[in-house]
Design a protein around this motif. Structure first.
Motif, PDB file in Angstrom:
ATOM      1  N   GLY A  26       0.807  -1.216   0.000  1.00  0.00           N
ATOM      2  CA  GLY A  26       0.000   0.000   0.000  1.00  0.00           C
ATOM      3  C   GLY A  26       0.837   1.261   0.000  1.00  0.00           C
ATOM      4  O   GLY A  26       0.530   2.224  -0.707  1.00  0.00           O
ATOM      5  N   VAL A  27       1.897   1.266   0.780  1.00  0.00           N
ATOM      6  CA  VAL A  27       2.781   2.436   0.843  1.00  0.00           C
ATOM      7  C   VAL A  27       3.474   2.648  -0.504  1.00  0.00           C
ATOM      8  O   VAL A  27       3.530   3.772  -1.014  1.00  0.00           O
ATOM      9  CB  VAL A  27       3.821   2.274   1.980  1.00  0.00           C
ATOM     10  CG1 VAL A  27       4.955   3.271   1.843  1.00  0.00           C
ATOM     11  CG2 VAL A  27       3.150   2.427   3.329  1.00  0.00           C
ATOM     12  N   PHE A  30       0.829   3.882  -2.952  1.00  0.00           N
ATOM     13  CA  PHE A  30       0.428   5.245  -2.610  1.00  0.00           C
ATOM     14  C   PHE A  30       1.464   6.244  -3.120  1.00  0.00           C
ATOM     15  O   PHE A  30       1.114   7.258  -3.740  1.00  0.00           O
ATOM     16  CB  PHE A  30       0.265   5.367  -1.095  1.00  0.00           C
ATOM     17  CG  PHE A  30      -0.301   6.677  -0.638  1.00  0.00           C
ATOM     18  CD1 PHE A  30      -1.675   6.852  -0.529  1.00  0.00           C
ATOM     19  CD2 PHE A  30       0.521   7.738  -0.311  1.00  0.00           C
ATOM     20  CE1 PHE A  30      -2.203   8.064  -0.100  1.00  0.00           C
ATOM     21  CE2 PHE A  30       0.004   8.946   0.111  1.00  0.00           C
ATOM     22  CZ  PHE A  30      -1.372   9.111   0.220  1.00  0.00           C
ATOM     23  N   ALA A  34       0.928   8.913  -6.185  1.00  0.00           N
ATOM     24  CA  ALA A  34       1.096  10.345  -5.906  1.00  0.00           C
ATOM     25  C   ALA A  34       2.124  10.951  -6.857  1.00  0.00           C
ATOM     26  O   ALA A  34       1.918  12.043  -7.401  1.00  0.00           O
ATOM     27  CB  ALA A  34       1.526  10.557  -4.458  1.00  0.00           C
ATOM     28  N   GLY A  52      -3.896  11.353   3.841  1.00  0.00           N
ATOM     29  CA  GLY A  52      -4.068  10.033   3.238  1.00  0.00           C
ATOM     30  C   GLY A  52      -2.995   9.055   3.682  1.00  0.00           C
ATOM     31  O   GLY A  52      -3.275   7.903   4.019  1.00  0.00           O
ATOM     32  N   PHE A  53      -1.748   9.510   3.710  1.00  0.00           N
ATOM     33  CA  PHE A  53      -0.644   8.646   4.120  1.00  0.00           C
ATOM     34  C   PHE A  53      -0.762   8.277   5.597  1.00  0.00           C
ATOM     35  O   PHE A  53      -0.547   7.127   5.982  1.00  0.00           O
ATOM     36  CB  PHE A  53       0.684   9.345   3.831  1.00  0.00           C
ATOM     37  CG  PHE A  53       1.863   8.426   3.846  1.00  0.00           C
ATOM     38  CD1 PHE A  53       2.001   7.454   2.873  1.00  0.00           C
ATOM     39  CD2 PHE A  53       2.842   8.544   4.810  1.00  0.00           C
ATOM     40  CE1 PHE A  53       3.102   6.607   2.871  1.00  0.00           C
ATOM     41  CE2 PHE A  53       3.938   7.706   4.822  1.00  0.00           C
ATOM     42  CZ  PHE A  53       4.072   6.732   3.854  1.00  0.00           C
ATOM     43  N   LEU A  56      -3.439   5.662   6.011  1.00  0.00           N
ATOM     44  CA  LEU A  56      -2.927   4.361   5.583  1.00  0.00           C
ATOM     45  C   LEU A  56      -2.078   3.724   6.678  1.00  0.00           C
ATOM     46  O   LEU A  56      -2.261   2.554   7.031  1.00  0.00           O
ATOM     47  CB  LEU A  56      -2.105   4.526   4.304  1.00  0.00           C
ATOM     48  CG  LEU A  56      -1.372   3.292   3.785  1.00  0.00           C
ATOM     49  CD1 LEU A  56      -2.368   2.264   3.275  1.00  0.00           C
ATOM     50  CD2 LEU A  56      -0.409   3.678   2.686  1.00  0.00           C
TER      51      LEU A  56
END
Length: 78
Positions: A26-27, A30, A34, A52-53, A56
């Motif tokens: 996910g990181v 993401f 971005a 958002g980060f 998460l």
């Protein structure tokens, strides 16, 4: 590679933890999305990115904490 394995496994160092694996995926996704949005010229604000980060990371941290009691022990005995 050992540091990556240590980050993705549970306390026993052998069993891969789904929550940690999904967090890593996910990181990475993401950050890539971005970066792609900025590359395409879409608006980017640090507050929205940070929110958002942070969400998460908080969600993944909660998932890891919730399943803490189901992890194998460091000695190998469950």
């Amino acid at each position: 590679m050992k540091i990556i394995k240590d980050c993705l496994t549970g306390i026993d160092g052998q069993t891969f933890d789904a929550a940690r694996v999904y967090l890593a995926a996910g990181v990475i996704m993401f950050l890539l999305l971005a970066g792609y949005a900025v590359y395409k010229g879409q608006p980017w604000t640090p507050v929205e990115f940070g929110t958002g980060f942070g969400t998460l990371l908080a969600g993944a941290g909660a998932a890891i904490k919730l399943k803490e009691k189901t992890e194998p022990t460091a000695g190998g005995a469950s």
